[in-house]
Scaffold this motif. Structure first.
Motif, PDB file in Angstrom:
ATOM      1  N   THR A 135      -6.735   2.096   4.759  1.00 36.69           N
ATOM      2  CA  THR A 135      -6.731   0.875   3.958  1.00 36.69           C
ATOM      3  C   THR A 135      -5.781  -0.156   4.554  1.00 36.69           C
ATOM      4  OG1 THR A 135      -7.291   2.075   1.930  1.00 36.69           O
ATOM      5  CG2 THR A 135      -6.251  -0.082   1.673  1.00 36.69           C
ATOM      6  N   VAL A 173       0.858  -1.183   0.000  1.00 38.15           N
ATOM      7  CA  VAL A 173       0.000   0.000   0.000  1.00 38.15           C
ATOM      8  C   VAL A 173       0.895   1.234   0.000  1.00 38.15           C
ATOM      9  CG1 VAL A 173      -1.794   1.312   1.191  1.00 38.15           C
ATOM     10  CG2 VAL A 173      -1.835  -1.195   1.264  1.00 38.15           C
ATOM     11  N   THR A 174       0.820   2.039  -1.042  1.00 44.40           N
ATOM     12  CA  THR A 174       1.597   3.279  -1.069  1.00 44.40           C
ATOM     13  C   THR A 174       0.778   4.418  -0.476  1.00 44.40           C
ATOM     14  OG1 THR A 174       0.883   3.997  -3.286  1.00 44.40           O
ATOM     15  CG2 THR A 174       2.773   2.479  -3.156  1.00 44.40           C
ATOM     16  N   GLY A 180      -4.695   5.808   2.539  1.00 47.88           N
ATOM     17  CA  GLY A 180      -3.676   4.762   2.583  1.00 47.88           C
ATOM     18  C   GLY A 180      -3.558   4.126   3.953  1.00 47.88           C
ATOM     19  N   ASN A 215      -1.901   4.105  -4.103  1.00 49.08           N
ATOM     20  CA  ASN A 215      -2.704   5.132  -3.454  1.00 49.08           C
ATOM     21  C   ASN A 215      -1.992   6.474  -3.337  1.00 49.08           C
ATOM     22  OD1 ASN A 215      -4.783   6.247  -1.414  1.00 49.08           O
ATOM     23  ND2 ASN A 215      -2.877   6.259  -0.253  1.00 49.08           N
ATOM     24  N   ALA A 216      -0.663   6.497  -3.284  1.00 49.15           N
ATOM     25  CA  ALA A 216       0.050   7.754  -3.081  1.00 49.15           C
ATOM     26  C   ALA A 216      -0.362   8.777  -4.131  1.00 49.15           C
ATOM     27  CB  ALA A 216       1.560   7.525  -3.143  1.00 49.15           C
ATOM     28  N   ALA A 228       0.852   5.208   2.613  1.00 51.16           N
ATOM     29  CA  ALA A 228       0.242   4.518   3.754  1.00 51.16           C
ATOM     30  C   ALA A 228       0.382   5.255   5.078  1.00 51.16           C
ATOM     31  CB  ALA A 228       0.860   3.125   3.893  1.00 51.16           C
ATOM     32  N   GLY A 266      -4.282  11.446  -0.411  1.00 50.34           N
ATOM     33  CA  GLY A 266      -3.170  10.577  -0.050  1.00 50.34           C
ATOM     34  C   GLY A 266      -1.929  11.346   0.342  1.00 50.34           C
TER      35      GLY A 266
END
Length: 246
Positions: free
Chosen positions: A17, A6-7, A14, A81-82, A9, A244
């Motif tokens: 998630t 997960v980026t 992030g 996600n970033a 995060a 993000g």
């Protein structure tokens, strides 16, 4: 136990998630630039691994994927996600424009390029790209441009990988409560996006808009573009979009 990267995060969508996945038995590989915060989050989540990563750096991306694969010898999921946003005007400075393109578009492409060979070899895997409703309706300048491009890239990769056992899903949030929208009461929290991401990892779909109410707005904007032009005339450049964290 499945392994998922997960980026972005360290906060927002992030982080939520990653927390959701870890609670449900996933070994989460947390990626973001802020090492201390990342380590603190990892310490709270069962089995989580923190890998400080600047997604603008191709070498850092390769190191992230290598570290994730080394955990069990496989990689079950990637959540791109970033993301960064900024001033929506076309008059934005080059630095801001290049930064958004680096993080919002080039990083997901490079991450997919790094994970696809691993997933092909194991004949399975799921990629979830977190886009934006701004990638359906152009109201946020370069941010919208990067999310439109991510949508096209996601469609292309999904078709390229058809039949390989690798699912590719685009999750598109609308306005979500958080630091990006401090003056918008009543917005849904990042949990709604995290739930959509988890579902897409388990059962890939083509595209998911959250909250679902945005589907109508997107359909209307596509069906009646002149009306959308009038609605947003003179307003788009005053908007900002931040989703993000690096």
């Amino acid at each position: 136990m499945p392994v998922v990267i997960v980026t972005g995060a360290s906060s927002g969508i992030g982080r939520v998630t990653a927390e959701r996945l870890a609670r449900n038995g996933v070994t989460v590989v947390l990626a973001a630039r802020r090492a201390e915060k990342l380590e603190a989050i990892a310490a709270e989540l069962p089995g989580a691994v923190a890998v400080p990563t600047d997604v603008r750096d191709p070498a850092a991306i390769e190191a992230l994927v290598s570290r994730a694969v080394a955990l069990t010898g496989r990689l079950d999921g990637l959540v791109n996600n970033a993301g960064v946003g900024g001033v929506a005007s076309v008059l934005a400075d080059d630095d801001a424009i290049e930064g958004m393109i680096q993080v919002n578009l080039l990083a997901p492409i490079r991450l997919m390029r790094a994970v696809v060979p691993v997933m092909r070899a194991q004949n399975s895997g799921a990629i979830v790209n977190v886009g934006s409703i701004a990638g359906e309706v152009g109201i946020s300048g370069v941010y919208s441009a990067t999310k439109f491009a991510l949508r096209g890239m996601t469609d292309s990769v999904r078709r390229e990988l058809a039949g390989t056992g690798i699912g590719v899903t685009l999750v598109e949030p609308g306005y979500i409560a958080g630091d990006a929208n401090p003056n918008r009461p009543g917005l849904p929290g990042p949990e709604i996006v995290a739930a959509a991401v988890e579902k897409a990892l388990r059962r890939p779909r083509r595209r998911v808009m959250v909250p679902a109410k945005y589907r109508f707005a997107v359909l209307a904007a596509n069906a009646f573009p002149a009306l959308a032009d009038r609605m947003y005339a003179g307003k788009a450049a005053g908007k900002t979009s931040v989703k993000g964290r690096l």
